[in-house]
Design a protein around this motif. Structure first.
Motif, PDB file in Angstrom:
ATOM      1  N   GLY A   1       7.011  -3.818  -4.606  1.00 40.50           N
ATOM      2  CA  GLY A   1       5.950  -4.591  -3.976  1.00 40.50           C
ATOM      3  C   GLY A   1       5.102  -3.707  -3.064  1.00 40.50           C
ATOM      4  N   PRO A   2       3.971  -4.238  -2.562  1.00 40.63           N
ATOM      5  CA  PRO A   2       3.113  -3.444  -1.677  1.00 40.63           C
ATOM      6  C   PRO A   2       3.734  -3.245  -0.299  1.00 40.63           C
ATOM      7  CG  PRO A   2       2.265  -5.670  -1.883  1.00 40.63           C
ATOM      8  CD  PRO A   2       3.415  -5.573  -2.835  1.00 40.63           C
ATOM      9  N   HIS A   3       3.503  -2.087   0.293  1.00 48.05           N
ATOM     10  CA  HIS A   3       3.979  -1.757   1.645  1.00 48.05           C
ATOM     11  C   HIS A   3       2.831  -1.935   2.636  1.00 48.05           C
ATOM     12  CE1 HIS A   3       7.879   0.382   0.542  1.00 48.05           C
ATOM     13  NE2 HIS A   3       7.303   0.142  -0.626  1.00 48.05           N
ATOM     14  N   THR A   4       3.168  -2.355   3.841  1.00 44.92           N
ATOM     15  CA  THR A   4       2.166  -2.514   4.897  1.00 44.92           C
ATOM     16  C   THR A   4       1.956  -1.166   5.576  1.00 44.92           C
ATOM     17  OG1 THR A   4       2.793  -4.816   5.264  1.00 44.92           O
ATOM     18  CG2 THR A   4       1.562  -3.720   7.012  1.00 44.92           C
ATOM     19  N   VAL A   5       0.716  -0.683   5.574  1.00 45.30           N
ATOM     20  CA  VAL A   5       0.373   0.629   6.117  1.00 45.30           C
ATOM     21  C   VAL A   5      -0.809   0.467   7.074  1.00 45.30           C
ATOM     22  CG1 VAL A   5      -0.375   2.981   5.575  1.00 45.30           C
ATOM     23  CG2 VAL A   5       1.181   1.778   4.029  1.00 45.30           C
ATOM     24  N   THR A   6      -0.768   1.184   8.197  1.00 46.11           N
ATOM     25  CA  THR A   6      -1.854   1.153   9.178  1.00 46.11           C
ATOM     26  C   THR A   6      -2.784   2.335   8.961  1.00 46.11           C
ATOM     27  OG1 THR A   6      -0.449   0.074  10.832  1.00 46.11           O
ATOM     28  CG2 THR A   6      -2.426   1.190  11.634  1.00 46.11           C
ATOM     29  N   VAL A   7      -4.087   2.054   8.889  1.00 46.57           N
ATOM     30  CA  VAL A   7      -5.113   3.086   8.736  1.00 46.57           C
ATOM     31  C   VAL A   7      -5.706   3.349  10.109  1.00 46.57           C
ATOM     32  CG1 VAL A   7      -7.292   3.706   7.640  1.00 46.57           C
ATOM     33  CG2 VAL A   7      -5.607   2.335   6.386  1.00 46.57           C
ATOM     34  N   THR A   8      -5.515   4.585  10.624  1.00 44.80           N
ATOM     35  CA  THR A   8      -5.997   4.924  11.959  1.00 44.80           C
ATOM     36  C   THR A   8      -7.466   5.316  11.965  1.00 44.80           C
ATOM     37  OG1 THR A   8      -5.205   7.189  11.655  1.00 44.80           O
ATOM     38  CG2 THR A   8      -3.696   5.632  12.702  1.00 44.80           C
TER      39      THR A   8
END
Length: 289
Positions: free
Chosen positions: A193-200
């Motif tokens: 499944g998709p992973h939650t990633v933060t774009v800085t």
């Protein structure tokens, strides 16, 4: 007594009594004696008294039998007719399959984001894997035709079959590499499944290029790149193709979020995205501030 055998023969009493040097001596009949009985004639060879006519007929009979028992290599009823027919069917099926595969490929390229992108990647890889497996019997049939042509000394046909072997091998390996290199990551992403990633931070870049048209010629397209930097320092570049320069500003869904954060806000806004880590596909995006 009149001669009952009109053809020249060692038994012809009308001759002068001399015998050929290479013929066995046969006693001449005397007056009042009965005609000597002739040996039975052989149906296959007329082989009597070492006659050269009998030997020639026997040789020709053997040659006829051999020609009737062994089919000609070029005879449509020969053994090599079936492999050529089967090869033709395989080539026709391959062309039809390539056409269907191209339709799937271009339709799948319409999706840049989301689960649809993963699903169509799996479909394309499945079609490529079917093509790779279909190359195995096609390779076997082409190799058989090559061996037949080589055995009968047909250099031109053998070279054609050898070229066909190379092409089938290249296509088979190419399809297999594409299916495995893209299909395995897609399968892993479906499982995880998709992973939650933060774009800085992110930036936007646009450049013009050319693309070939299906009916010939070229057309001008625009490549819109969103360069995102994740919180762990890794980067990801997402490219969206448009037909005009300003079309990217009218896009919706995930493209609209990326354009606002990376282009309109000059990369100052942070985002949280859903990200398929193996296939590197963005599934969703939202701006944090």
């Amino acid at each position: 007594m009149s001669n009952q055998y009109p053809y020249l023969s060692p038994y012809d009493p009308s001759t002068d009594g001399t015998q050929p040097a290479n013929q066995p001596q046969v006693p001449q009949p005397q007056a009042g004696d009965a005609q000597p009985s002739l040996p039975p004639l052989s149906y296959q060879g007329w082989e009597y008294q070492g006659s050269p006519y009998g030997e020639a007929y026997a040789a020709s009979s053997d040659a006829d039998e051999a020609s009737q028992s062994v089919p000609s290599p070029t005879d449509p009823s020969g053994e090599d007719a079936a492999p050529k027919k089967h090869t033709g069917w395989w080539l026709l099926l391959l062309l039809v399959g390539l056409l269907v595969g191209m339709v799937f490929y271009f339709f799948g390229e319409m999706f840049d984001f989301g689960t649809e992108r993963i699903v169509w990647t799996l479909i394309k890889c499945a079609v490529a894997l079917v093509f790779a497996l279909a190359m195995i019997p096609l390779y076997a049939a082409t190799r058989r035709n090559y061996l037949i042509a080589s055995a009968r000394g047909d250099e031109k046909v053998a070279q054609q079959r050898q070229l066909g072997l190379g092409m089938v091998g290249v296509f088979g390996v190419g399809f297999a590499i594409y299916a495995l290199s893209n299909g395995v990551p897609a399968v892993l992403d479906v499982a995880d499944g998709p992973h939650t990633v933060t774009v800085t931070s992110c930036s936007f870049d646009q450049y013009k290029t050319s693309r070939s048209r299906p009916r010939g010629g070229v057309s001008t397209v625009y490549k819109n790149q969103f360069i995102m930097t994740f919180e762990d320092g890794s980067t990801h570049t997402q490219t969206v193709e448009t037909d005009s320069k300003d079309e990217i500003a009218r896009q919706g869904d995930v493209t609209a979020v990326l354009y606002e954060a990376c282009a309109l806000r000059s990369g100052n806004a942070t985002m949280t995205i859903g990200y398929y880590t193996h296939s590197r596909v963005v599934a969703s995006a939202r701006i944090n501030n």
